[in-house]
Write an enzyme that holds these catalytic residues in place. Structure first.
Site, PDB file in Angstrom:
ATOM      1  N   GLN A  56       1.410  -0.810  -0.493  1.00 40.37           N
ATOM      2  CA  GLN A  56      -0.056   0.124   0.178  1.00 40.37           C
ATOM      3  C   GLN A  56       0.834   1.159   0.193  1.00 40.37           C
ATOM      4  O   GLN A  56       0.404   2.271  -0.947  1.00 40.37           O
ATOM      5  CB  GLN A  56      -1.136   0.222   1.227  1.00 40.37           C
ATOM      6  CG  GLN A  56      -1.839  -0.849   0.982  1.00 40.37           C
ATOM      7  CD  GLN A  56      -2.753  -1.080   0.150  1.00 40.37           C
ATOM      8  OE1 GLN A  56      -3.178   0.352  -0.170  1.00 40.37           O
ATOM      9  NE2 GLN A  56      -3.322  -1.961  -0.588  1.00 40.37           N
ATOM     10  N   ASP A  87       4.156   7.085  -4.642  1.00 47.47           N
ATOM     11  CA  ASP A  87       3.664   7.833  -5.697  1.00 47.47           C
ATOM     12  C   ASP A  87       3.060   9.038  -6.264  1.00 47.47           C
ATOM     13  O   ASP A  87       1.924   8.716  -6.140  1.00 47.47           O
ATOM     14  CB  ASP A  87       2.628   6.369  -6.841  1.00 47.47           C
ATOM     15  CG  ASP A  87       3.508   6.702  -7.976  1.00 47.47           C
ATOM     16  OD1 ASP A  87       3.128   7.671  -8.798  1.00 47.47           O
ATOM     17  OD2 ASP A  87       3.243   5.699  -8.957  1.00 47.47           O
ATOM     18  N   ARG A 106       0.817   9.790  -9.098  1.00 49.33           N
ATOM     19  CA  ARG A 106      -0.498   9.091  -9.454  1.00 49.33           C
ATOM     20  C   ARG A 106      -1.715   9.755  -7.960  1.00 49.33           C
ATOM     21  O   ARG A 106      -2.620  10.179  -8.057  1.00 49.33           O
ATOM     22  CB  ARG A 106      -0.148   6.915  -8.159  1.00 49.33           C
ATOM     23  CG  ARG A 106      -1.107   6.836  -7.919  1.00 49.33           C
ATOM     24  CD  ARG A 106      -0.939   5.528  -7.131  1.00 49.33           C
ATOM     25  NE  ARG A 106      -2.041   4.199  -7.047  1.00 49.33           N
ATOM     26  CZ  ARG A 106      -2.791   4.732  -5.520  1.00 49.33           C
ATOM     27  NH1 ARG A 106      -2.369   4.983  -4.871  1.00 49.33           N
ATOM     28  NH2 ARG A 106      -3.570   3.946  -5.248  1.00 49.33           N
ATOM     29  N   GLY A 159     -12.880  -1.028  -4.219  1.00 51.45           N
ATOM     30  CA  GLY A 159     -10.875  -1.483  -3.915  1.00 51.45           C
ATOM     31  C   GLY A 159     -10.041  -0.406  -3.190  1.00 51.45           C
ATOM     32  O   GLY A 159      -8.918   0.331  -4.020  1.00 51.45           O
ATOM     33  N   GLU A 199     -13.531  -3.120  -0.314  1.00 51.23           N
ATOM     34  CA  GLU A 199     -12.211  -3.877   0.106  1.00 51.23           C
ATOM     35  C   GLU A 199     -12.575  -5.044   0.565  1.00 51.23           C
ATOM     36  O   GLU A 199     -12.812  -6.074   1.096  1.00 51.23           O
ATOM     37  CB  GLU A 199     -10.980  -3.307   1.049  1.00 51.23           C
ATOM     38  CG  GLU A 199      -9.487  -3.501   1.285  1.00 51.23           C
ATOM     39  CD  GLU A 199      -8.819  -3.795  -0.034  1.00 51.23           C
ATOM     40  OE1 GLU A 199      -8.907  -2.518  -1.140  1.00 51.23           O
ATOM     41  OE2 GLU A 199      -8.333  -4.284  -0.169  1.00 51.23           O
ATOM     42  N   GLU A 221     -17.965  -7.994  -6.522  1.00 47.31           N
ATOM     43  CA  GLU A 221     -19.195  -8.340  -6.856  1.00 47.31           C
ATOM     44  C   GLU A 221     -20.285  -8.880  -6.090  1.00 47.31           C
ATOM     45  O   GLU A 221     -21.364  -9.677  -5.922  1.00 47.31           O
ATOM     46  CB  GLU A 221     -18.446 -10.000  -7.765  1.00 47.31           C
ATOM     47  CG  GLU A 221     -18.338  -9.262  -9.361  1.00 47.31           C
ATOM     48  CD  GLU A 221     -16.425  -8.615  -8.717  1.00 47.31           C
ATOM     49  OE1 GLU A 221     -16.397  -8.911  -7.934  1.00 47.31           O
ATOM     50  OE2 GLU A 221     -15.969  -7.686  -9.628  1.00 47.31           O
ATOM     51  N   GLU A 237      -8.785   3.281  -8.534  1.00 47.33           N
ATOM     52  CA  GLU A 237      -7.374   3.226  -8.851  1.00 47.33           C
ATOM     53  C   GLU A 237      -7.631   1.563  -8.979  1.00 47.33           C
ATOM     54  O   GLU A 237      -7.238   1.049  -7.837  1.00 47.33           O
ATOM     55  CB  GLU A 237      -6.564   3.756  -7.736  1.00 47.33           C
ATOM     56  CG  GLU A 237      -5.366   4.098  -8.848  1.00 47.33           C
ATOM     57  CD  GLU A 237      -4.799   2.903  -8.872  1.00 47.33           C
ATOM     58  OE1 GLU A 237      -4.359   2.095  -9.922  1.00 47.33           O
ATOM     59  OE2 GLU A 237      -3.417   2.379  -8.034  1.00 47.33           O
ATOM     60  N   GLU A 290      -3.834  -7.220 -14.000  1.00 46.80           N
ATOM     61  CA  GLU A 290      -4.588  -7.809 -12.875  1.00 46.80           C
ATOM     62  C   GLU A 290      -6.413  -7.402 -13.296  1.00 46.80           C
ATOM     63  O   GLU A 290      -6.834  -7.784 -12.404  1.00 46.80           O
ATOM     64  CB  GLU A 290      -4.456  -6.267 -12.277  1.00 46.80           C
ATOM     65  CG  GLU A 290      -3.255  -6.265 -11.381  1.00 46.80           C
ATOM     66  CD  GLU A 290      -3.338  -4.864 -10.784  1.00 46.80           C
ATOM     67  OE1 GLU A 290      -3.675  -4.796  -9.702  1.00 46.80           O
ATOM     68  OE2 GLU A 290      -1.559  -3.995 -10.784  1.00 46.80           O
ATOM     69  N   HIS A 323       5.077   4.422 -10.509  1.00 46.79           N
ATOM     70  CA  HIS A 323       5.440   2.555  -9.958  1.00 46.79           C
ATOM     71  C   HIS A 323       5.125   1.849 -10.629  1.00 46.79           C
ATOM     72  O   HIS A 323       5.040   0.907 -10.951  1.00 46.79           O
ATOM     73  CB  HIS A 323       4.470   2.407  -8.087  1.00 46.79           C
ATOM     74  CG  HIS A 323       3.728   2.548  -8.085  1.00 46.79           C
ATOM     75  ND1 HIS A 323       2.707   3.019  -8.801  1.00 46.79           N
ATOM     76  CD2 HIS A 323       2.643   1.247  -8.507  1.00 46.79           C
ATOM     77  CE1 HIS A 323       1.097   2.395  -8.432  1.00 46.79           C
ATOM     78  NE2 HIS A 323       1.022   1.070  -9.069  1.00 46.79           N
TER      79      HIS A 323
END
Lengths: 379, 379
Positions: A41, A47, A50, A74, A96, A125, A139, A148, A317
């Site tokens: 994390q 970053d 970002r 997320g 999350e 979901e 993100e 991913e 990153h």
């Protein structure tokens, strides 16, 4: 046996999980588990490119958030959700999948926005929200954008929970490819050749010392190592000077309308003009950018861009993915590389990608070199 | 996001799989997949100490194999099975859970023993053989012997398929612990302290630049990093000079009779006499040896030992596991370290281990330092 936890050889290629029916336990073991570490994390939170992009996107467009309901897909440590609350959101659902949810909850509380931000541990979901939302922020971008396959989850969230006039953060994404010069390919070729020399000694030794002829495994060993050393894209933070031609956009995504079918396979035919004389075309580099533009009815006041293009000052990153070309091509200004590109998900692990590349060099003299076809991997 | 396949931070700690009911897909993703690579097989096949031991065990004890039926549990590339055939076995069943089975089949054919060796792809737990066997051979040992928990599968094979008078290869195993001096602990402590300094800067930056106070995560971040840097055992090939006292056997296993219950938890109380003056006791080292002795009715003609003890000439790919002690103890000849040791399987992944250590230094002067209790991890 002696299976090392930290092998130098990446076993990700045979990680499980299939596109059609993903085993959740396997997917967690292979993918989500990484995000359960504060170490990881922090890498993302440190970053600056970002962070600045999302921070500016939210705080320079407070009208999208004030009094609104937001869903963060997320949320990780929860920082985007906290910003949305600080920007005036009435309610933020922060979902999350990993145990990082516990830390996010702490962080939300520590920053006094626990009356606004609700952290929910679970897969997006599987989650049920009590209401539809005005904004989805996430993100979700992996290496070269789609590694991913996390955007699938954002699409799922959007189709289920975004109001018809809702806004996506980010709203647009693009994939880029450019021709580059780099010593990485030579280095990997050396590594490969050295591994093969070592293998041949090993075969000889095993025959001499232990009476077993290993030679029948030479071909599969070579294939395994070709894939690893030569055909798998490399993470790199390139210097802009390494670009030797014009970059091309190979895919544009409107996050408000894109479907999973639209991103499951990416195909593009394009040409890359070379703009440097007497140089080596040794690889293609792939990267992405995303934009925060709001939507048509409710545009951003300040459009923000997050780019992962090669940069001296603003590297990320994510870096760039380098696809090595073997053999290297000698090119000149005015030459053009004609490319047919396709990318689809690995059958063994839907979060990894297989790339098909066919390219021909159209020289400025008019001569066209024979087409080269290669299969590459993003692992 | 940007989840790297080859992170420097080992995510194995949260790999799935539970002792009671192991999800096979998860276990494959976490564990078996590694063994599907020829790269990894070659690492084991190039370990001369390992190879010599099994080779000599088989060929110096041909009477155990001539005309006999053999089962090789986890055959990998198939080399042990081929040796058994070459030593005169009538039939060898070579069971392998990964796709390496295909390569094993090729290797068996390439060495002209496909009339004797039958490669079976599957978990030993699921395989049905047409007959009982005279010998079970297996190279099942993980770091510090029991990491990987693969001996469970050998026990299962033995209980189902070994004839009452059958022989186990190897027949015995032992776990060792010794006091050592090493700079590894200092190095890891530096890494840890540097990571924490970096974290504190990060917390300050994040507050200043992005208005979010991360300090509430300082404690979990520290715990995560203490575990990773200070409490997780390290792989090392130690020099024998690093031993500063007498090694102790903490567990002996008779492979013919051991039960899973016997190896699920390892506990031992023992003392380690220090035999070096004015030195630093900075860690404990753990390793194992195994022996090939046949059984009582049918002993080996030549007993073979495979040891992974610290050695200049005969180091192995297993190396030793180093358990760091913080703080380091100043010790002298005649001192004695009194240890209470326990090791059990990680709840999250039954192939990894948690170690409980309680130790007191009994100085030669008669003074006894206060007991230190620590929890360590083999990942």
């Amino acid at each position: 046996m002696g299976s090392s936890g930290n092998g130098s050889f990446d076993p990700s290629a045979s990680r499980g999980g299939a596109s059609a029916s993903v085993d959740k336990g396997v997917d967690f073991a292979n993918y989500f588990c990484t995000y359960g570490y504060l170490y990881h994390q922090k890498e993302m939170l440190a970053d600056r490119v970002r962070m600045d992009a999302y921070f500016n996107a939210v705080f320079q467009n407070k009208h999208h958030f004030q009094g609104k309901v937001v869903l963060d897909v997320g949320t990780g440590s929860g920082i985007l959700a906290i910003w949305c609350a600080q920007a005036g959101a009435r309610k933020v659902y922060a979902v999350e999948a990993t145990k990082m949810a516990d830390h996010a909850r702490e962080l939300v509380r520590g920053n006094n926005v626990d009356d606004i931000v609700e952290v929910i541990e679970g897969s997006i979901e599987d989650v049920t929200l009590p209401e539809k939302v005005d904004v989805i922020i996430s993100e979700w971008m992996g290496y070269f954008l789609l590694r991913e396959s996390m955007f699938d989850s954002v699409i799922c969230a959007r189709d289920r929970w975004l109001k018809p006039d809702g806004v996506m953060y980010p709203s647009h994404a693009r994939m880029w490819i450019a021709p580059i010069r780099s010593g990485l390919g030579d280095q990997k070729m050396n590594d490969f050749e050295s591994a093969m020399r070592d293998w041949h000694c090993f075969v000889e030794d095993t025959e001499n010392n232990y009476g077993v002829n290993m030679n029948i495994l030479t071909k599969p060993f070579q294939e395994e190592h070709e894939k690893y050393y030569l055909k798998t894209s490399l993470w790199s933070n390139l210097h802009p000077d390494q670009l030797i031609g014009t970059a091309a956009v190979i895919k544009e995504i409107d996050c408000l309308t894109a479907s999973v079918d639209e991103i499951r396979v990416v195909t593009s035919k394009f040409s890359l003009p070379i703009n440097m004389d007497r140089t080596r075309l040794s690889a293609l580099a792939g990267w992405f950018d995303v934009h925060f533009r709001g939507n048509k009815q409710n545009p951003a006041k300040n459009e923000i861009e997050l780019t992962t293009a090669p940069s001296v000052e603003n590297s990320t990153h994510w870096g760039q993915q380098v696809f090595m070309l073997h053999p290297v091509l000698r090119v000149n200004e005015g030459d053009e590389l004609l490319i047919s590109f396709s990318m689809h998900r690995s059958k063994e692990n839907h979060r990894l990608m297989n790339v098909g590349l066919s390219y021909e060099l159209q020289q400025s003299s008019g001569k066209r070199l024979p087409a080269v076809i290669s299969k590459l991997y993003i692992e």
